[in-house]
Enzyme design. Sequence first.
Site, short mmCIF file in Angstrom:
data_model
loop_
_atom_site.label_atom_id
_atom_site.label_comp_id
_atom_site.label_asym_id
_atom_site.label_seq_id
_atom_site.Cartn_x
_atom_site.Cartn_y
_atom_site.Cartn_z
N HIS A 64 0.81 -1.22 0.00
CA HIS A 64 0.00 0.00 0.00
C HIS A 64 0.85 1.27 0.00
O HIS A 64 0.36 2.34 0.34
CB HIS A 64 -0.96 0.01 1.21
CG HIS A 64 -2.08 -0.99 1.09
ND1 HIS A 64 -2.88 -1.36 2.14
CD2 HIS A 64 -2.53 -1.70 0.02
CE1 HIS A 64 -3.78 -2.25 1.73
NE2 HIS A 64 -3.57 -2.48 0.45
N GLY A 79 -2.32 -8.97 12.60
CA GLY A 79 -2.82 -7.62 12.89
C GLY A 79 -3.54 -6.95 11.74
O GLY A 79 -3.39 -5.76 11.52
N ASN A 120 -3.83 -12.37 15.74
CA ASN A 120 -4.57 -11.10 15.79
C ASN A 120 -5.19 -10.91 17.18
O ASN A 120 -5.29 -11.86 17.95
CB ASN A 120 -5.68 -11.11 14.72
CG ASN A 120 -6.01 -9.74 14.17
OD1 ASN A 120 -5.13 -8.89 14.07
ND2 ASN A 120 -7.25 -9.51 13.83
#
Length: 237
Positions: free
Chosen positions: A113, A179, A205
């Site tokens: 990203h 996460g 997570n």
Amino acid sequence: MQHLRNIVILTGAGISAESGIDTFRSEGGLWEQHRVEDVATPEAFARDPDLVLRFYDMRRAAIQTKQPNPAHVALARLDREWPKRAGGEVLIVTQNVDDLHERGGALNVLHMHGEHLNAWCTACDARHRWTGPLIQRPPCPSCEEPALRPDIVWFGEMPYRMDDIYAALSEADLFVSIGTSGAVYPAGGLVRRARDLGAQTLELNLERSKGSAWFHETRLGPASEIVPAWVDELLGA
Ligand code: OAD
């Protein structure tokens, strides 16, 4: 279980939460404070570039005050030691735009990203390491046009290096997601692809993610505890 050689790790905002960087979708998270449509789309940038540049200038400044936590450090240790131990490779694919994996010591990091600490010139396509603000429209060091934007993948844009990610998944024996809520695609779909390609899948997570059912195993807890414990287990500490 098959012999473990290659590991692909997908990380998200949850791994940096304990370093003091807000996640996106938690209560009080970034997308509760700002509307995606105002700051994280090409249309928003065209409509109100000052607002978007100011938002990313603040975030770029903030991440430089944060430090890697034990989860980043543990993954870096795995990244360095696993090839010697198992003869395989570790690739950390991160959705995060901070540099905490690198500052934690990791070498094989792919930022799907984008990165806060990069600026991308929309005039000449060059990318430059960038730690300061962009709001004053500084000239691009390559072409001198004042056309730099944050090197962040906005909603509606294509994540980076998907071919490299899919190639790594096709060689992976283990896919681990850490996460991330799994709410954003294509990252959220990588577990299914990994599984279809024959990899074992593990989720680490705080809570079950959207795609939790696709994982062979889920371990719940804060990343700073469960990630080092998993790395110790894998390296046989
Ligand atoms: P989210 O905010 O959607 O999800 C963060 C996940 O981390 C949640 O599942 C939390 O339960 C978990 N979490 C929170 N604290 C944790 C902790 N201490 N230890 C372990 N897990 C914890 O963030 P992402 O999934 O990364 O995209 O979001 C994906 C993308 O959406 C981001 O890359 C960003 C955003 O819009 C772009 O900006 C392009």
